[in-house]
Scaffold this motif. Structure first.
Motif, PDB file in Angstrom:
ATOM      1  N   LEU A  13       0.811  -1.217   0.000  1.00 40.78           N
ATOM      2  CA  LEU A  13       0.000   0.000   0.000  1.00 40.78           C
ATOM      3  C   LEU A  13       0.845   1.266   0.000  1.00 40.78           C
ATOM      4  O   LEU A  13       0.331   2.354  -0.243  1.00 40.78           O
ATOM      5  N   ARG A  14       2.135   1.129   0.257  1.00 41.55           N
ATOM      6  CA  ARG A  14       3.039   2.286   0.204  1.00 41.55           C
ATOM      7  C   ARG A  14       3.812   2.365  -1.096  1.00 41.55           C
ATOM      8  O   ARG A  14       4.049   3.471  -1.616  1.00 41.55           O
ATOM      9  N   ASP A  15       4.209   1.217  -1.642  1.00 42.16           N
ATOM     10  CA  ASP A  15       5.265   1.208  -2.647  1.00 42.16           C
ATOM     11  C   ASP A  15       4.851   0.848  -4.063  1.00 42.16           C
ATOM     12  O   ASP A  15       5.687   0.952  -4.963  1.00 42.16           O
ATOM     13  N   THR A  16       3.646   0.407  -4.304  1.00 45.42           N
ATOM     14  CA  THR A  16       3.298   0.023  -5.665  1.00 45.42           C
ATOM     15  C   THR A  16       2.180   0.891  -6.224  1.00 45.42           C
ATOM     16  O   THR A  16       1.087   0.970  -5.642  1.00 45.42           O
ATOM     17  N   GLY A  17       2.456   1.520  -7.355  1.00 43.81           N
ATOM     18  CA  GLY A  17       1.468   2.377  -7.997  1.00 43.81           C
ATOM     19  C   GLY A  17       0.246   1.631  -8.478  1.00 43.81           C
ATOM     20  O   GLY A  17      -0.823   2.236  -8.665  1.00 43.81           O
ATOM     21  N   ASP A  18       0.367   0.312  -8.697  1.00 43.20           N
ATOM     22  CA  ASP A  18      -0.798  -0.481  -9.087  1.00 43.20           C
ATOM     23  C   ASP A  18      -1.931  -0.319  -8.082  1.00 43.20           C
ATOM     24  O   ASP A  18      -3.109  -0.395  -8.449  1.00 43.20           O
ATOM     25  N   LEU A  19      -1.583  -0.104  -6.805  1.00 44.55           N
ATOM     26  CA  LEU A  19      -2.582   0.100  -5.759  1.00 44.55           C
ATOM     27  C   LEU A  19      -2.671   1.556  -5.317  1.00 44.55           C
ATOM     28  O   LEU A  19      -3.763   2.076  -5.090  1.00 44.55           O
ATOM     29  N   VAL A  20      -1.529   2.212  -5.174  1.00 42.85           N
ATOM     30  CA  VAL A  20      -1.514   3.584  -4.674  1.00 42.85           C
ATOM     31  C   VAL A  20      -2.326   4.512  -5.567  1.00 42.85           C
ATOM     32  O   VAL A  20      -3.127   5.341  -5.086  1.00 42.85           O
ATOM     33  N   LEU A  21      -2.161   4.399  -6.885  1.00 43.76           N
ATOM     34  CA  LEU A  21      -2.838   5.326  -7.799  1.00 43.76           C
ATOM     35  C   LEU A  21      -4.353   5.122  -7.829  1.00 43.76           C
ATOM     36  O   LEU A  21      -5.104   6.109  -7.770  1.00 43.76           O
ATOM     37  N   PRO A  22      -4.879   3.892  -7.888  1.00 41.38           N
ATOM     38  CA  PRO A  22      -6.335   3.738  -7.776  1.00 41.38           C
ATOM     39  C   PRO A  22      -6.890   4.236  -6.443  1.00 41.38           C
ATOM     40  O   PRO A  22      -8.017   4.756  -6.397  1.00 41.38           O
ATOM     41  N   ILE A  23      -6.119   4.080  -5.360  1.00 41.29           N
ATOM     42  CA  ILE A  23      -6.574   4.602  -4.069  1.00 41.29           C
ATOM     43  C   ILE A  23      -6.661   6.120  -4.115  1.00 41.29           C
ATOM     44  O   ILE A  23      -7.637   6.731  -3.643  1.00 41.29           O
ATOM     45  N   ARG A  24      -5.652   6.763  -4.735  1.00 37.57           N
ATOM     46  CA  ARG A  24      -5.683   8.224  -4.864  1.00 37.57           C
ATOM     47  C   ARG A  24      -6.866   8.685  -5.706  1.00 37.57           C
ATOM     48  O   ARG A  24      -7.438   9.757  -5.478  1.00 37.57           O
ATOM     49  N   GLU A  25      -7.248   7.875  -6.684  1.00 38.25           N
ATOM     50  CA  GLU A  25      -8.378   8.206  -7.554  1.00 38.25           C
ATOM     51  C   GLU A  25      -9.719   7.994  -6.858  1.00 38.25           C
ATOM     52  O   GLU A  25     -10.762   8.396  -7.382  1.00 38.25           O
ATOM     53  N   GLY A  26      -9.714   7.354  -5.706  1.00 38.20           N
ATOM     54  CA  GLY A  26     -10.955   7.025  -5.014  1.00 38.20           C
ATOM     55  C   GLY A  26     -11.649   5.813  -5.596  1.00 38.20           C
ATOM     56  O   GLY A  26     -12.830   5.558  -5.299  1.00 38.20           O
ATOM     57  N   ALA A  27     -10.932   5.027  -6.402  1.00 41.45           N
ATOM     58  CA  ALA A  27     -11.516   3.870  -7.081  1.00 41.45           C
ATOM     59  C   ALA A  27     -11.249   2.561  -6.345  1.00 41.45           C
ATOM     60  O   ALA A  27     -11.754   1.512  -6.740  1.00 41.45           O
TER      61      ALA A  27
END
Length: 327
Positions: free
Chosen positions: A252-266
């Motif tokens: 949840l800190r280091d991979t954009g595969d998860l971080v970016l969708p979380i930032r998008e609210g998705a």
């Protein structure tokens, strides 16, 4: 009192780190991560000139009474072109404090990465999976072919890489080594649409896999996105999948595969299906149906390196391999 440390070079690692044994060790280690029987420090990275990153990854295996740290420079573009990716893994006995071994880090990293994906695949992919897609046809991609073939009866391999020569080379190698039917794909979509198992091991910064391409029942090992600003799979892929991770805190800190969708609210952290170690331990369901899409997000954690290096050290002790350095 004399202090003796065993030095194990890249050639030693190549001969001693058996893939099937490493898969089993990663299976055990991921269970221990979930059960709280290891200690992992988050990866610390210090930027260097020319895009290089100096990284320190410390961990401890409680049951084995071992502690260690992968110390490595992740190469920038110039260093990659020179074939430079160097690091070491020192192994300490936590009871005596002895420095038991210094193990080549690059050789360990590649095998343990593929072996971790294979351990997750064994738990999550459909048992009748026969088609494999590799996106990224370099050394780590080839190791994934070897590892996935060890846990599923793969018959057909789709390969895509931005370098056509790498695609062709990987296909030729897989035909010779494993007798696979291979397809040289011109696009990532061509590789993905008919694949039962998909491994993304690219250096992409933008998605190379899109959710609408995935067939029902597919399993994905997302391996290459190890920084929060880059990703290999798009938000739709994450939303369509049951997402498992090696260690939630790092993923949840280091991979954009998860971080970016979380930032998008998705996507939310609560949407994670769980850590793969819980599935391997039989404490959490894995695949729930034939048509479910599963995804293993592999950020790569320090204890995986330590456990694989410990396997190399044990086999070196048995075979009296490596060089002994007396302090």
């Amino acid at each position: 009192m004399e202090k003796v440390t065993r030095i194990l070079r890249e050639s030693d690692v190549a001969e001693l780190l058996d893939m099937q044994q490493c898969i089993d060790v990663m299976d055990r280690t991921l269970r221990e991560v979930w059960a709280g029987q290891t200690v992992n420090l988050q990866r610390d990275m210090i930027p260097q000139p020319a895009g290089n990153m100096f990284a320190i990854m410390g961990s401890s295996l409680t049951a084995q009474q071992r502690a260690g740290c992968k110390v490595i420079v992740f190469p920038g573009q110039q260093a990659k072109m020179a074939g430079s990716s160097q690091g070491i893994i020192p192994i300490f006995d936590t009871q005596t404090g002895r420095l038991l071994a210094i193990v080549d880090g690059e050789g360990v990293t590649g095998v343990r990465t593929a072996a971790t994906s294979a351990a997750a695949t064994r738990a999550l992919a459909r048992e009748d999976a026969q088609t494999l897609a590799i996106l990224g046809a370099g050394r780590i991609g080839r190791l994934h072919v070897q590892a996935i073939c060890a846990v599923r009866a793969i018959k057909k391999l789709y390969v895509w890489d931005i370098a056509e020569a790498a695609t062709a080379g990987c296909c030729d190698w897989a035909q010779k080594e494993f007798g696979l039917e291979t397809v040289r794909c011109q696009t990532a979509q061509q590789a993905v649409v008919d694949a039962d198992i998909i491994c993304t091991v690219t250096q992409a910064s933008e998605p190379v896999v899109r959710g609408e391409w995935l067939k029902p029942g597919a399993h994905i090992n997302a391996v290459g996105a190890c920084a929060p600003q880059v990703r290999e799979v798009d938000t739709a892929t994450i939303q369509r999948s049951s997402v498992f991770v090696d260690w939630a805190e790092a993923a949840l800190r280091d991979t954009g595969d998860l971080v970016l969708p979380i930032r998008e609210g998705a996507f939310t952290p609560d949407s994670l299906a769980g850590e793969i170690g819980a599935v391997l331990a039989g404490q959490l369901p894995g695949r729930r149906s034939r048509d479910e899409i599963t995804l293993f997000e592999s950020v790569g954690i320090a204890v995986e390196d330590l456990a694989a290096a410990q396997l190399v050290y044990e086999r070196a002790q048995q075979q009296n391999r490596g060089a002994l350095f007396t302090w």
